[in-house]
Design a protein around this motif. Structure first.
Motif, PDB file in Angstrom:
ATOM      1  N   ILE A  66       0.820  -1.214   0.000  1.00  0.00           N
ATOM      2  CA  ILE A  66       0.000   0.000   0.000  1.00  0.00           C
ATOM      3  C   ILE A  66       0.854   1.264   0.000  1.00  0.00           C
ATOM      4  N   GLU A  67       2.162   1.113   0.099  1.00  0.00           N
ATOM      5  CA  GLU A  67       3.016   2.278   0.270  1.00  0.00           C
ATOM      6  C   GLU A  67       4.042   2.503  -0.839  1.00  0.00           C
ATOM      7  N   SER A  68       4.496   1.446  -1.484  1.00  0.00           N
ATOM      8  CA  SER A  68       5.604   1.579  -2.431  1.00  0.00           C
ATOM      9  C   SER A  68       5.215   2.367  -3.674  1.00  0.00           C
ATOM     10  N   GLN A  69       6.179   3.086  -4.189  1.00  0.00           N
ATOM     11  CA  GLN A  69       5.967   3.777  -5.465  1.00  0.00           C
ATOM     12  C   GLN A  69       5.933   2.734  -6.573  1.00  0.00           C
ATOM     13  N   THR A  77       2.090  -6.808  -6.170  1.00  0.00           N
ATOM     14  CA  THR A  77       1.093  -6.272  -5.246  1.00  0.00           C
ATOM     15  C   THR A  77       1.019  -7.008  -3.908  1.00  0.00           C
ATOM     16  N   HIS A  78       1.384  -8.276  -3.878  1.00  0.00           N
ATOM     17  CA  HIS A  78       1.214  -9.092  -2.674  1.00  0.00           C
ATOM     18  C   HIS A  78       2.507  -9.827  -2.323  1.00  0.00           C
ATOM     19  N   ALA A  79       2.709 -10.001  -1.014  1.00  0.00           N
ATOM     20  CA  ALA A  79       3.833 -10.788  -0.514  1.00  0.00           C
ATOM     21  C   ALA A  79       3.302 -11.853   0.435  1.00  0.00           C
ATOM     22  N   PHE A  80       3.859 -13.042   0.339  1.00  0.00           N
ATOM     23  CA  PHE A  80       3.472 -14.172   1.179  1.00  0.00           C
ATOM     24  C   PHE A  80       4.743 -14.754   1.788  1.00  0.00           C
ATOM     25  N   LEU A  81       4.722 -14.988   3.090  1.00  0.00           N
ATOM     26  CA  LEU A  81       5.902 -15.522   3.760  1.00  0.00           C
ATOM     27  C   LEU A  81       5.506 -16.715   4.621  1.00  0.00           C
ATOM     28  N   MET A  82       6.116 -17.847   4.314  1.00  0.00           N
ATOM     29  CA  MET A  82       5.914 -19.056   5.118  1.00  0.00           C
ATOM     30  C   MET A  82       7.214 -19.354   5.842  1.00  0.00           C
TER      31      MET A  82
END
Length: 127
Positions: A66-69, A77-82
């Motif tokens: 929601i913040e990056s230029q 758009t999305h990051a997922f971390l397992m």
């Protein structure tokens, strides 16, 4: 000063009072851009069910940028971390039938993706 060479062929230099570095967990990081028209919420529900059903997954978190230029985000758009206790747990996860099945669905929804799988180096412990 301590020097650590990881399997990735990268050398890291650490300065500090302690020469010990905690290399415990194994991480699976996915950065994605979904195709136009994909109902992201449905994909997220499927992913949350997947990680809930497989005990090898220690933890799962995700977020939407929601913040990056835009220039820096490059469309992702999305990051997922397992997080896994060890690499062998990650290997078991990847070959699990539920993961294999979900991967086909996830891949069909993705326009572009970056995957990183790595042993975590804890540089600062949570408070």
């Amino acid at each position: 000063m301590c020097i650590y060479k990881l399997d990735l062929g990268l050398t890291f230099w650490f300065r500090g009072a302690s020469s010990a570095v905690n290399m415990g967990d194994f991480k699976h990081l996915v950065i994605a851009k979904f195709k136009e028209g994909v109902v992201v919420e449905e994909v997220l529900k499927g992913m949350e069910k997947l990680v809930s059903d497989i005990d090898a997954v220690k933890s799962f978190e995700w977020g939407q940028d929601i913040e990056s230029q835009e220039m820096l985000r490059q469309g992702f758009t999305h990051a997922f971390l397992m997080t896994f206790n060890k690499k062998e747990d990650f290997t078991a996860f990847v070959s699990h039938p539920n993961h294999v099945e979900f991967s086909a669905t996830f891949s069909a929804a993705i326009e572009k993706i970056v995957l990183l799988d790595f042993p975590a180096v804890l540089a600062k412990a949570p408070k």
